[in-house]
Design a protein around this motif. Structure first.
Motif, mmCIF file in Angstrom:
data_model
loop_
_atom_site.group_PDB
_atom_site.id
_atom_site.type_symbol
_atom_site.label_atom_id
_atom_site.label_comp_id
_atom_site.label_asym_id
_atom_site.label_seq_id
_atom_site.Cartn_x
_atom_site.Cartn_y
_atom_site.Cartn_z
ATOM 1 N N GLN A 1 1.239 -1.207 0.409
ATOM 2 C CA GLN A 1 -0.056 0.344 -0.113
ATOM 3 C C GLN A 1 0.550 1.056 -0.096
ATOM 4 O O GLN A 1 0.724 2.240 0.769
ATOM 5 C CB GLN A 1 -1.213 -0.075 1.567
ATOM 6 N N TRP A 2 1.587 1.134 -0.551
ATOM 7 C CA TRP A 2 3.064 2.044 -0.915
ATOM 8 C C TRP A 2 3.057 2.442 -1.968
ATOM 9 O O TRP A 2 3.415 1.480 -3.508
ATOM 10 C CB TRP A 2 3.913 2.069 -0.067
ATOM 11 N N ASP A 3 4.163 3.553 -2.402
ATOM 12 C CA ASP A 3 4.517 4.019 -3.739
ATOM 13 C C ASP A 3 5.470 5.014 -3.378
ATOM 14 O O ASP A 3 6.068 5.021 -2.743
ATOM 15 C CB ASP A 3 3.534 5.934 -4.410
ATOM 16 N N VAL A 4 6.608 3.459 -4.268
ATOM 17 C CA VAL A 4 8.413 4.414 -4.382
ATOM 18 C C VAL A 4 8.606 5.480 -5.057
ATOM 19 O O VAL A 4 9.393 6.031 -4.017
ATOM 20 C CB VAL A 4 9.038 2.448 -4.690
ATOM 21 N N TRP A 5 7.472 5.714 -5.428
ATOM 22 C CA TRP A 5 7.919 6.932 -6.148
ATOM 23 C C TRP A 5 7.968 8.576 -5.293
ATOM 24 O O TRP A 5 8.982 9.182 -5.326
ATOM 25 C CB TRP A 5 7.622 7.639 -8.047
ATOM 26 N N ARG A 6 7.022 7.796 -4.291
ATOM 27 C CA ARG A 6 6.498 9.387 -3.529
ATOM 28 C C ARG A 6 7.589 9.473 -2.191
ATOM 29 O O ARG A 6 7.432 10.185 -2.260
ATOM 30 C CB ARG A 6 5.046 8.785 -3.064
ATOM 31 N N GLU A 7 8.144 7.843 -1.712
ATOM 32 C CA GLU A 7 9.002 7.718 -0.920
ATOM 33 C C GLU A 7 10.374 8.424 -0.993
ATOM 34 O O GLU A 7 11.225 9.145 -0.818
ATOM 35 C CB GLU A 7 9.009 6.774 -0.639
ATOM 36 N N LEU A 8 10.583 8.045 -2.566
ATOM 37 C CA LEU A 8 11.772 9.336 -2.467
ATOM 38 C C LEU A 8 12.018 10.511 -3.219
ATOM 39 O O LEU A 8 12.531 11.444 -3.059
ATOM 40 C CB LEU A 8 12.030 8.573 -4.842
#
Length: 364
Positions: A8-15
């Motif tokens: 339930q997460w987005d790697v791009w948002r965390e980057l």
């Protein structure tokens, strides 16, 4: 109900959050067109282009004072535009996708034309509309024509996500083991995957940074730590590594539950039957075999325990090195010396060792 096993997460948002916290990553993201600071600089520059130059001073009737005011006006007028042109040239040196560089010569050429126009007419404001349009096009990728290689920018963006997103993915996997994003840290599949990621990272020059150097080294040592803990606590693995092959059913049928117990019960049963049937030689051989089995099993148990103690000692020594690296504040040269001192170098992959050695030659 939603499937809780799905990420339930987005790697791009965390980057992107990481980019905001670490300014050193700004240049990497700028190369794929993500740079809010660059966009703000472009907006400020366009406002400067619209800013009016100094106005002509009013005449006071005093000759010397009016002459001095006129000289000051000329210098301020020229300085106003020269400051704008300097900001334009500084703006063009900022990191931005390489595919946009085809616009840079045109912007520089227009800047030189405006400078020459000011030399010909020192107190006449040159037209800045074209320069403003060029800067707007340069700073907004969506406004560029078909000459912009958008596929190359997208490929670079995917490369950034793949390389810089991997440590974040590992961290997320550790927080949510049920997601199955990656193989277990102690597995050979993960070791091969990590080695390939470190290799790709080291080959991608524009993505290398001190922050991710430390993160990838930490991933390498976390994986080694996981394997050491697994090996020290897995009795069957220790037995297989020691190659203790005293003949018994467990060696021939490793998947059969309680194989060794069944084997020795069969031997005891055979011995009892031989005694009742008065097969003395058979009974004697079985008794000797059982006695040897007890002696050898005790010896094997001692060897396994000795090997386990040695692995636990290695775990303790390696944990101290791993904790230094996990803190993020470590000396790569000192880590290399410790690996050599405790004979741990064979645990580290070739890619991980190369990364450590390259870090030891940098100034932190």
């Amino acid at each position: 109900m939603a499937d809780n096993n799905k990420p339930q997460w987005d790697v791009w948002r965390e980057l992107d959050d990481l980019r905001q916290r670490h300014k050193e990553l700004g240049a990497m993201f700028a190369r794929i067109g993500v740079a809010p600071e660059f966009a703000q600089m472009a907006n400020n520059l366009r406002l400067d282009l619209q800013r009016k130059p100094p106005t002509t001073p009013l005449a006071t009737g005093e000759r010397d004072k009016d002459a001095q005011a006129q000289e000051d006006y000329k210098r301020a007028f020229a300085s106003h535009y020269e400051e704008v042109f300097f900001k334009v040239e500084s703006f063009l040196r900022m990191p931005w996708p390489e595919e946009t560089k085809f616009l840079v010569p045109g912007i520089l050429h227009e800047t030189e034309n405006l400078r020459r126009a000011l030399v010909r007419n020192p107190l006449v404001s040159p037209p800045l509309e074209k320069l403003d349009e060029l800067i707007e096009e340069y700073s907004h990728l969506d406004n560029m024509d078909e000459r912009l290689d958008r596929a190359a920018i997208e490929a670079r963006r995917l490369q950034l996500i793949d390389v810089l997103g991997f440590p974040l993915m590992v961290r997320r996997q550790l927080a949510h083991p049920e997601w199955d994003l990656l193989p277990p840290l102690a597995s050979d599949d993960y070791r091969q995957l990590l080695a390939s990621k470190i290799g790709i990272y080291r080959q991608t020059d524009w993505l290398i940074s001190k922050l991710f150097d430390k993160w990838y080294v930490a991933l390498e040592f976390d994986a080694i730590w996981a394997r050491l803990k697994r090996d020290a606590n897995d009795r069957e693995r220790i037995i297989s590594q020691l190659k203790l092959n005293w003949p018994k059913l467990g060696n021939w049928a490793p998947d059969f539950p309680h194989a060794d117990l069944v084997w020795y019960l069969l031997l005891v049963l055979g011995c009892v039957i031989a005694l009742f049937t008065e097969w003395w030689w058979t009974a004697g051989a079985l008794l000797i075999w059982l006695q040897l089995s007890v002696i050898i099993e005790k010896h094997h148990a001692q060897l396994v325990n000795k090997r386990r103690q040695a692995l636990l000692l290695e775990c303790g020594r390696f944990k101290r090195i791993r904790d230094q690296i996990s803190s993020g504040k470590f000396d790569p040269s000192l880590v290399l010396r410790q690996l050599k001192q405790f004979n741990f170098r064979h645990y580290v992959s070739d890619q991980g060792m190369s990364l450590l050695q390259s870090m030891s030659m940098q100034v932190f």
